[in-house]
Design a protein around this motif. Structure first.
Motif, PDB file in Angstrom:
ATOM      1  N   GLN A 101       0.858  -1.186   0.000  1.00  0.00           N
ATOM      2  CA  GLN A 101       0.000   0.000   0.000  1.00  0.00           C
ATOM      3  C   GLN A 101       0.893   1.234   0.000  1.00  0.00           C
ATOM      4  O   GLN A 101       1.127   1.830  -1.033  1.00  0.00           O
ATOM      5  N   CYS A 102       1.445   1.592   1.156  1.00  0.00           N
ATOM      6  CA  CYS A 102       2.332   2.764   1.153  1.00  0.00           C
ATOM      7  C   CYS A 102       3.678   2.421   0.545  1.00  0.00           C
ATOM      8  O   CYS A 102       4.359   3.273   0.011  1.00  0.00           O
ATOM      9  N   CYS A 105       7.552  -0.587   3.562  1.00  0.00           N
ATOM     10  CA  CYS A 105       8.063  -1.869   4.049  1.00  0.00           C
ATOM     11  C   CYS A 105       8.489  -2.771   2.901  1.00  0.00           C
ATOM     12  O   CYS A 105       9.119  -3.795   3.112  1.00  0.00           O
ATOM     13  N   CYS A 137       4.705  -4.742   8.562  1.00  0.00           N
ATOM     14  CA  CYS A 137       3.935  -3.941   7.617  1.00  0.00           C
ATOM     15  C   CYS A 137       2.714  -3.467   8.378  1.00  0.00           C
ATOM     16  O   CYS A 137       2.038  -4.263   9.019  1.00  0.00           O
ATOM     17  N   ARG A 138       2.436  -2.187   8.343  1.00  0.00           N
ATOM     18  CA  ARG A 138       1.283  -1.682   9.084  1.00  0.00           C
ATOM     19  C   ARG A 138       0.075  -1.482   8.173  1.00  0.00           C
ATOM     20  O   ARG A 138      -1.015  -1.230   8.640  1.00  0.00           O
ATOM     21  N   CYS A 139       0.288  -1.549   6.847  1.00  0.00           N
ATOM     22  CA  CYS A 139      -0.803  -1.207   5.930  1.00  0.00           C
ATOM     23  C   CYS A 139      -1.641  -2.399   5.486  1.00  0.00           C
ATOM     24  O   CYS A 139      -2.848  -2.282   5.327  1.00  0.00           O
TER      25      CYS A 139
HETATM   26  S1  FES Z   1       2.706  -1.187   2.751  1.00  0.00           S
HETATM   27 FE1  FES Z   1       2.811   0.363   4.243  1.00  0.00          FE
HETATM   28  S2  FES Z   1       3.954  -0.567   5.820  1.00  0.00           S
HETATM   29 FE2  FES Z   1       3.689  -2.161   4.411  1.00  0.00          FE
END
Ligand code: FES
Ligand code: FES
Lengths: 162, 766
Positions: A101-102, A105, A137-139
Motif C-alpha cells: 500500500q504505502c 516496508c 507492515c502496518r498497511c
Molecule cells: S505497505 Fe505500508 S507498511 Fe507495508
C-alpha cells in the motif's frame, strides 16, 4: 587525524569504496554515503525489517550492522534484486497481488522473500509467515504479502520445470 | 480445515457496465515501489544539506524556567539553534479537514513548548548541524531548567477536583458556550433524541457497563520527516511525507506568519499515515533552522521513539454505556458517557466518537455526553475512523450481551435494529442510502458464520461499526497526449494506491485503459487546493475531480471533432471512447486518432475540475472472528477472521480489500496487544517496536474479505470511502469472542494476557 574509515565492499555486484565514520550503521552508509536510499529506516533498532539487505548470503537488518563491517563483504540491496531487463518474480508478484500500500516496508519484504525462495522454493504458508515475522507492515495486514510470496513461488517453480 | 469458499468476494450491485472500474490493474507507481526507487521524505538529498534534531522534555509536566543553548551553539558543525522564542505569536484557526480545526496558539505550543512542557517528548529546542550525529550531540549540550509539576494522566484522573491543571487560561466550553470554569475539560457536549428515561422504563432488559481503553499509535513504519529551505527571496520550500500538502502549507504559514502563497510544499512518497501524518510537527522548526543557518536546506527525520512520544497517537478513554431492549430484541433506549483524552492540547476524537457510537442502530431514545479532557500525554491525532473504534468496543459488547440474555442470534438482533435510509442518528443527521443491513446479511450468509465452532477454549464473536467519511475539496487536471494517453495531475498524496483508483475513474470516462492514464501527485504550486488524504475521501472526492476533469476533456474533444468535421458541436457524441457524428456514420474518430490531431487543429486539450462534493456516503464494516484463548496464560490466538464492508462501488477491488485487511489487523493489534505503558510520572515505558508490539505475520491468519456494493447515490460511480470503517469493529468482535471463550465480558483494552486473566480471576472471586 582522519575521522573516517576507508571501506571496500561489493554492493549489488559492483565494487564500491566509501569513507564512513565508525559510528555510522550500514544502513546510514547505504542511504547517506552511497546514496542507495531503497533500504528504509523504520526503527533503527532491528525491530521492523525495513532496512533488510543480504550480506554474504544472509539477511540482516542493516541498521544493526556497522558500515565498517561491510569491508570485504558482498551486499545485495533492493536496488540489486531486479535482473537486467525486467523485474524479479517476487517483485512482479507483489505488484500483481497488490501486496503493497504505502510501500515503505516493501523493499525489506522483497529482499526477505527472495532470500526465502532462493533457499526454499516451495514454502508453506506457515513457513512464509515464520520467515517474514521480522518484517513489519502496518498497511496490508500481511494477507496479500503472504499470497504474493506463494504466487512467486508457484511461478518460479513452474518456470524451472520448463 | 478444508476451505471450499472464496477468500475474497465482491457482491456486485446490479448490472454495472463498467470497463475499467472494478478491474485490478497494476498500480502506476508500482515499479518504483518494488525496486526501491520511489523517493520518500527521508530520501531527500541535496548538496550542503544540514540535519536537524529536537530536544524533548523528559518530564510529563514541567515549567520551563530557562533554556541555555550557548554550549550547543559552540559545538563545531552546529549551524543554528532555535526555541519557542524564535516563533511569531500568531493567532486564529487552521482547518484540518475531518480532524476539525486547530487553534494556532496550540499548534505552535505543540511544535515547540513555551512556558511549560506538557508531556514527555514535548519538543523544547532544535539544532541544525552538518551531520545528524553532531546535531544529536548538540542537543545534549542544551541546558533546560525545569520545575517538575504533578501530571494528570487519564481522563477520570484529570477531571477530578484538585487535578493538576494543564492550561490555566483555558475555560471549559459546555453545550456550545464558554463557561468561566478552568479545569482540564476543554469541551463538554451533549446529543439527545427522544426521551431516554422513558425508553429505559419500557425496556425489559437493561445493561450498563464501564469501559476503558489505552493510548495506541497509528504505527506507520515511516517516521515523520521534512526537508526545508527558507530561500533568500522569502519563499519557503518544504519537502515532506504528509497526508495533506495543503494542510502543511496552511498550518506552517499560520505558525510562521507567512502568506500561504510564500510556501511551496512538495509531497514526497509517504510511508503510512492513518491520520497521524496530517498534523505538522517538524515543518515550522526546519524552516526556522533553515533561515537561521543562513538559508540552507535542513532535513529532519524523527527516531521511532520520537514518533511514539512526540507525535499524536489516538487516546485512551473512559466510557460508560447503557442500552435497554424489549424481550423481542428491539432496542428502545441507549445512553453513553464518553470521556476521551485529548492529550496536552484540546481536540480528542470524542466528537466523532459521538457521531458513530449508536450509528448502526435505529434507536428512538438516546443520550450522548462527550468530554474532551486534557492530560499530560502527547496531543492526540486522527487514527483511522478516529473515536469510532473506542465507541464500537463499548456498544457492540453490550449489544452482544443483550442478544445473549434474550437468546437471540447476535446478527439477528443487529438486523432487527439496523439503521436504514431515513433513520435519524442520535446526534442528528438522517441517513441517506446506507448498507448496514446488506453488511449484516452478508455476514449471516458467510460460510464462516455457518461453520461449526470446534475445540475447547475456542469461540466466535461478531461486531459491526460505522464511519461517516468526508467529502471536502479536490482539484485535478488532465492533459491529452498525442498518442491517446493522458497525464492526470492531482494533489492527494497516495498512501495506498489511490493514483490507480483516480486514473481508473478518469479512464472509465475517456474510454481508455487505466494504463493509458499517467497519474502524478504534484506540489502545492502546481495544482488547486486539495484537502487531506484522510476521511476516506480520496477515491471518493479526488476521484470525482478526476471524473469531472475527464468529462471536461470529452467536452473539449467533442467540440474539436465537430470543428474538424465542420459540424455543430452538439451533433457529435463520444461513445465507448469513439467520437462520432450522431447523424453521419462516416464521421468517427477514436480517442487515440483524435488525440493525434489536437495540436494542429486548435492546440492541446487540458481538462480541469475542482469539486467539493456533499453527497458523501458513510460505510459500515462487520467482522466475524474465531479465537482460541489459552486458559493458563490468557494468550489469544486469532484462528479465523472475516471482514465484510460496504464499499459503495469498489474502484480497484484489490486495494479495497487491502484497506479492509489492513484496517482489520490494526484493529486486532489494538484489541489484543497494543498500548502505551505509562509509569505514574507519565513516562512511556515501551517506545520501541520491540515493546510496543504490533501484529506480525506470525500472529495472524489470512483475512477474508467480502466487499458489499450498495452504491452511494452521492457519487457518479457510487463510491463510498473505504479506508477507515474496517478498523472500527475488530476490538469489539474480539471482545465478544474472548468473552464467550472465557465466560467473562471484556471491558478493558487491550485484551492482553494479563487483562484477560485478571478479568477471569475477578469473576471467580465474586
Ligand atoms: S505497505 Fe505500508 S507498511 Fe507495508
Ligand atoms: S530500521 Fe532496521 S530493523 Fe527497523
Amino acid at each position: 587525524m582522519p575521522t573516517k574509515t576507508y571501506v571496500q565492499t561489493t554492493i549489488n555486484g559492483e565494487n564500491v569504496e566509501f569513507l564512513c565514520e565508525p559510528r555510522q550503521s550500514l544502513l546510514e552508509c547505504l542511504r547517506d554515503v552511497v546514496q542507495l536510499t531503497g533500504s528504509k529506516e523504520g526503527c533503527n533498532d532491528g525491530n521492523c525489517g525495513a532496512c533488510t539487505v543480504m550480506m554474504d548470503g544472509r539477511i540482516v537488518d542493516s541498521c544493526l550492522v556497522l558500515g565498517v563491517e561491510a569491508q570485504g563483504a558482498k551486499i545485495t540491496t533492493i536496488e540489486g534484486i531486479a535482473p537486467a531487463g525486467g523485474l524479479h518474480p517476487v517483485q512482479q508478484a507483489f505488484l500483481e497481488n497488490a501486496a503493497l500500500q504505502c510501500g515503505i516496508c516493501t523493499p525489506g519484504f522483497i529482499v526477505s522473500s527472495k532470500a526465502l525462495l532462493d533457499k526454499e522454493p516451495n514454502p508453506s504458508e506457515e513457513r512464509i509467515r515464520f520467515w517474514l515475522a521480522g518484517n513489519l507492515c502496518r498497511c496490508t495486514g500481511y494477507d496479500k504479502i503472504v499470497r504474493a510470496v506463494e504466487d512467486a513461488s508457484a511461478k518460479m517453480s513452474k518456470g524451472k520445470k520448463k | 480445515m478444508t476451505t471450499t469458499y472464496e477468500h475474497n468476494v465482491v457482491l456486485k450491485s446490479g448490472d454495472d457496465k463498467f470497463k475499467v472500474i472494478g478491474t485490478r490493474p497494476i498500480r502506476h507507481d508500482g515499479a518504483d515501489k518494488v525496486t526501491g526507487r520511489a523517493l520518500y521524505g527521508a530520501d531527500f538529498q541535496t548538496a550542503g544539506l544540514l540535519h536537524g534534531k529536537i530536544l524533548r522534555s523528559p518530564h510529563a509536566h514541567a515549567r520551563i524556567k530557562s533554556i541555555d543553548t550557548s554550549a550547543a551553539e559552540k559545538l563545531p558543525g552546529v549551524r543554528a539553534v532555535v526555541t519557542a522564542k524564535d516563533m511569531p505569536q500568531t493567532t486564529g484557526d487552521v482547518s484540518m479537514g475531518e480532524a476539525g480545526a486547530q487553534n494556532v496558539a496550540f499548534l505552535r505550543g505543540n511544535v515547540l513548548a513555551s512556558g511549560k512542557a506538557l508531556y514527555k517528548g514535548h519538543a523544547v529546542a532544535a539544532v541544525a548541524a552538518t551531520s545528524p550525529h553532531i546535531a544529536e550531540e548538540a542537543i545534549g549540550l542544551i541546558k533546560v531548567d525545569y520545575e517538575v509539576l504533578p501530571a494528570a494522566l487519564t481522563a477520570p484522573e484529570a477531571m477530578k477536583k484538585g487535578a493538576s491543571i494543564l492550561h490555566s487560561d483555558l475555560k471549559m466550553t459546555e453545550f456550545g458556550q464558554k463557561t468561566n470554569q478552568v479545569n482540564n475539560i476543554a469541551t463538554h457536549f451533549q446529543h439527545k433524541k427522544g426521551d431516554v428515561e422513558k425508553g429505559f422504563k419500557e425496556a425489559d432488559v437493561v445493561i450498563e457497563r464501564e469501559f476503558t481503553t489505552q493510548t495506541v499509535h497509528q504505527g506507520y513504519i515511516e517516521p515523520h520527516n521534512v526537508a526545508a529551505l527558507w530561500n533568500q527571496d522569502g519563499r519557503l520550500l518544504i519537502w515532506c511525507s504528509t497526508q495533506g500538502s495543503f494542510f502543511v502549507r496552511n498550518a506552517t504559514a499560520k505558525v510562521l506568519d507567512l502568506p500561504e502563497s510564500q510556501i511551496r510544499v512538495t509531497p514526497m512518497e509517504i510511508g503510512g499515515g492513518f491520520g497521524g501524518k496530517i498534523n505538522v510537527y517538524l515543518e515550522p522548526v526546519a524552516a526556522l533552522l533553515s533561515k537561521k543557518a543562513g538559508h540552507r536546506h535542513v532535513k529532519m527525520v524523527m527516531t521511532r521513539q520520537e514518533v511514539f512520544e512526540g507525535t499524536g497517537p489516538t487516546p485512551g478513554s473512559y466510557m460508560k454505556v447503557k442500552i435497554g431492549a424489549k424481550k423481542n430484541g428491539k432496542i428502545v433506549a441507549a445512553q453513553s458517557y464518553l470521556a476521551f483524552e485529548a492529550g496536552a492540547f484540546p481536540g480528542s476524537p470524542v466528537g466523532a466518537a459521538a457521531m458513530c457510537v449508536f450509528a448502526p442502530y435505529d434507536i428512538a431514545n438516546g443520550l450522548i455526553d462527550g468530554y474532551d479532557v486534557l492530560v499530560n500525554k502527547p496531543k492526540t491525532a486522527a487514527y483511522r475512523a478516529p473515536g469510532a473504534t473506542h465507541a464500537a468496543f463499548a456498544v457492540e459488547t453490550i449489544v452482544d450481551e443483550i442478544a445473549e440474555k434474550l437468546k437471540i442470534d447476535p446478527l439477528e438482533l443487529r438486523l432487527m435494529n439496523a439503521a436504514k435510509e431515513g433513520v435519524r442518528r442520535v446526534d442528528g443527521p438522517v441517513f441517506p442510502r446506507i448498507g448496514c443491513v446488506e453488511v449484516l446479511e452478508a455476514m449471516k450468509n458467510h460460510p464462516h458464520y455457518k461453520a461449526p465452532i470446534k475445540g475447547k477454549n475456542v469461540a466466535r464473536g461478531v461486531a459491526i461499526g460505522f464511519w461517516f467519511n468526508v467529502g471536502l475539496q479536490s482539484s485535478c487536471t488532465i492533459a491529452v497526449n498525442p498518442d491517446g494517453t493522458v497525464n492526470l495531475t492531482e494533489g492527494s498524496t497516495d498512501i495506498g494506491g489511490t493514483r490507480a483508483s483516480l486514473a481508473m475513474q478518469a479512464a472509465e470516462v475517456l474510454g481508455i485503459r487505466a494504463e493509458d492514464v499517467h497519474p502524478t501527485v504534484v506540489d502545492t504550486d502546481s495544482i488547486g487546493f486539495t484537502a487531506v488524504t484522510g476521511g476516506s475521501r480520496v477515491a471518493f472526492a479526488t476521484g470525482w475531480a478526476a471524473y469531472e476533469a475527464a468529462q471536461d476533456v470529452v467536452k473539449q474533444m467533442t467540440a474539436r471533432a465537430a470543428k474538424i468535421w465542420g459540424v455543430e458541436a452538439d451533433s457529435v457524441e463520444m461513445v465507448d471512447g469513439v467520437f462520432r457524428s450522431k447523424t453521419d456514420t462516416e464521421l468517427k474518430l477514436s480517442f487515440k486518432d483524435l488525440s493525434e490531431q489536437l495540436n494542429d487543429t486548435g492546440g492541446p486539450v487540458i481538462g480541469r475540475a475542482t469539486v467539493d462534493p456533499q453527497g458523501v456516503g458513510g460505510s459500515f464494516a462487520g467482522n466475524i472472528v474465531d479465537v482460541e484463548v489459552d486458559p493458563e496464560t490468557g494468550k489469544t490466538q486469532v484462528l479465523r477472521f472475516t471482514v465484510v464492508q460496504d464499499a459503495g462501488k469498489a474502484v480497484h477491488p484489490s486495494y479495497v480489500e487491502g484497506q479492509m485487511q489492513g484496517g482489520s489487523v490494526q484493529g486486532i493489534g489494538w484489541g489484543l496487544n497494543e498500548e502505551y505503558f505509562y509509569g505514574s510520572s507519565g513516562q512511556m515505558a515501551n517506545p520501541t517496536f520491540l515493546d510496543y508490539r504490533m501484529p506480525t505475520t506470525l500472529d495472524l491468519p489470512m483475512i477474508d474479505t467480502v466487499i458489499v456494493e450498495v452504491a452511494n447515490p452521492g457519487h457518479p460511480y457510487g463510491v463510498r470511502g473505504v479506508g477507515e470503517a474496517p478498523i472500527v469493529p475488530p476490538p469489539a468482535a474480539l471482545a465478544n469472542a474472548v468473552g464467550h471463550a472465557v465466560g467473562v465480558r471484556m471491558t478493558k483494552l487491550p485484551m492482553s494476557p494479563g487483562t484477560i486473566m485478571e478479568a477471569v480471576w475477578q469473576s471467580k472471586k465474586k
